[in-house]
Design a protein around this motif. Structure first.
Motif, PDB file in Angstrom:
ATOM      1  N   GLY A  72      -3.113  -7.173   7.118  1.00 28.67           N
ATOM      2  CA  GLY A  72      -3.685  -6.122   8.315  1.00 28.67           C
ATOM      3  C   GLY A  72      -2.434  -4.991   8.278  1.00 28.67           C
ATOM      4  N   ASN A  73      -2.975  -5.016   6.693  1.00 32.84           N
ATOM      5  CA  ASN A  73      -1.882  -3.284   6.306  1.00 32.84           C
ATOM      6  C   ASN A  73      -2.508  -3.039   5.000  1.00 32.84           C
ATOM      7  N   THR A  74      -2.385  -1.611   4.553  1.00 33.78           N
ATOM      8  CA  THR A  74      -3.107  -1.381   3.599  1.00 33.78           C
ATOM      9  C   THR A  74      -1.485  -2.011   2.098  1.00 33.78           C
ATOM     10  N   VAL A  75      -2.600  -1.993   1.492  1.00 38.31           N
ATOM     11  CA  VAL A  75      -2.044  -1.856  -0.414  1.00 38.31           C
ATOM     12  C   VAL A  75      -2.433  -0.633  -1.298  1.00 38.31           C
ATOM     13  N   PRO A  76      -1.209  -0.764  -2.029  1.00 37.05           N
ATOM     14  CA  PRO A  76      -0.647   0.586  -2.344  1.00 37.05           C
ATOM     15  C   PRO A  76      -2.352   0.961  -3.838  1.00 37.05           C
ATOM     16  N   SER A  77      -1.933  -0.175  -4.435  1.00 36.01           N
ATOM     17  CA  SER A  77      -2.299  -0.230  -5.575  1.00 36.01           C
ATOM     18  C   SER A  77      -2.893  -2.038  -6.089  1.00 36.01           C
TER      19      SER A  77
END
Length: 437
Positions: A72-77
């Motif tokens: 439920g959140n972004t994954v930087p890479s």
């Protein structure tokens, strides 16, 4: 995050299209039909390679997006570097607006350091400088000095029964003062002191003190050779053994980092690599270009980690380098093309703990990925592997710990850890190799 110079896949494809078109026109003008036929052959081969690049990228993209949905959140890479017998592939999947990483982006590879430590020990064994089967109280060959000091601050439980091999296998039973709780501190020893002074310079003797101190309620996990328990402290002891042996053989004071640089990774080694093992509390900066990791906590606090005091992690997790360098290391090592002879590499892989047959001498095994090691520290997750069956080497890296769900964040941390492996398997499968079992 540091800004990197990077050509996106679409730009590369557009460039390829323009360049190829120019080649075709040139061939038509100068070579007639034969030139056109040659040009078509060139295009087909190149298109096939680009198709594989795209498949790997799409596979890694899919894993990152699935992890984002689950968290439920972004994954930087999410990043995978892979080498087959004929080609290398690299995919860095990032959200829109972020710069992808490159194969030469520097990061902390954590417990992959243990494989370097094991390589150092086995190189010393190969050279006759030590016997990895020996007790740690035994004498260094050709000397009257024991592998570890005979002083009271080294009087750990079962000291006279522990072998170098058992430390490598995590079968010595040495209590892990880095990862596990010291009851009186309500924390691990390392976290307790770092939370009070981030510049604290740790020593090996200091890391052993809670095990020796009768006031604390920690001891060994089991008698040496009678179990398996991952122990960073066991590898800190190995770093001191390497230091003592190298100092004796060179006739002057040497550090763990000195031996690694002089014999395993430095300019004079067989396969020089841009890899370092900092051990001073003040040596906290990563060289450029680097990527800072991210830690999300249940409290809502978000930490970005770049500078880190690594003095407590010597020999067990203090290394940093690049994905390209790690791939070169594991590939050359496991193929017997680095400092270890093939028969010594075989010992790394097969001298396993009876309690954990998937872990050898600083070397783990995972089906369809092969031999290597993983690592987790300060928001970085990585795995470095070589599969002899397919001759595929691979480095996967995720600069994120999500600790927002479950006891101590265990649920979402496991999601991150699993996704990092899923990306590795997906990249292999995209090229037609066996993927996740």
């Amino acid at each position: 995050m540091t800004t990197f110079s990077f050509t996106r896949l679409s730009d590369r494809l557009n460039l390829l299209h323009t360049t190829t078109g120019t080649i075709i026109v040139h061939l038509l003008l100068t070579g007639g039909l034969a030139g056109l036929l040659f040009g078509c052959s060139f295009i087909n081969l190149d298109d096939h390679r680009n198709s594989l690049d795209l498949k790997v990228q799409q596979a890694v993209d899919k894993v990152r997006l699935e992890l984002e949905k689950s968290l439920g959140n972004t994954v930087p890479s999410m990043n995978v570097y892979l080498q087959t017998p004929t080609h290398t592939y690299f995919a860095s999947s990032v959200p829109a607006g972020r710069q992808p990483l490159t194969p030469t982006t520097v990061y902390r590879f954590a417990s992959v350091t243990k494989n370097f430590t094991a390589t150092a020990i086995m190189k010393m064994h190969q050279d006759g400088w030590l016997d990895y089967k020996a007790l740690i109280t035994g004498l260094i060959p050709g000397s009257n000095q024991p592998y570890v000091p005979a002083s009271p601050d080294w009087d750990i439980p079962n000291k006279s029964l522990i072998t170098i091999e058992q430390l490598l296998q995590h079968s010595a039973g040495v209590y892990d003062t880095d990862n596990d709780t010291i009851p009186e501190l309500n924390s691990s020893y390392v976290n307790y002191y770092l939370s009070r002074d981030s510049t604290h310079q740790f020593t090996v003797e200091e890391m052993l003190k809670p095990i020796i101190d009768k006031k604390t309620r920690v001891s060994s996990y089991f008698d040496p050779g009678n179990g398996y328990h991952y122990s960073n402290t066991g590898y800190v002891i190995l770093s001191r053994i390497i230091e003592r042996v190298y100092s004796l053989k060179s006739g002057q004071p040497k550090t763990f980092a000195d031996y690694l640089s002089d014999h395993i990774t430095g300019p004079a080694s067989r396969v020089p690599l841009p890899i370092s093992f900092p051990y001073q509390a003040g040596d906290i900066q990563l060289p450029q270009p680097n990527v800072a990791s991210l830690i999300r906590r249940a409290s809502g606090r978000v930490d970005g980690f770049g500078p880190v005091n690594m003095s407590a992690h010597v020999g067990e997790g203090n290394g940093y380098g690049t994905m390209a360098a790690l791939n070169t290391y594991v590939r050359s090592l496991m193929r017997g093309e680095n400092v270890l002879q093939s028969q010594t590499v075989k010992l790394l892989q097969t001298e396993v703990s009876t309690a954990n047959p998937s872990y050898g001498l600083g070397t783990s095994y995972r089906i369809n990925l092969g031999y290597g090691h993983n690592g987790a520290i300060a928001g970085y997750l990585t795995t470095v592997t070589y599969d002899p069956a397919s001759e595929v080497s691979l480095v996967a890296m995720l600069p994120l710990w999500d600790l927002t769900q479950g006891p101590n964040g265990d649920t979402t941390f496991e999601k991150c850890f699993t996704a990092m492996y899923d990306a590795a398997y997906a990249a292999r499968a995209a090229l037609g190799y066996p993927g996740k079992p």
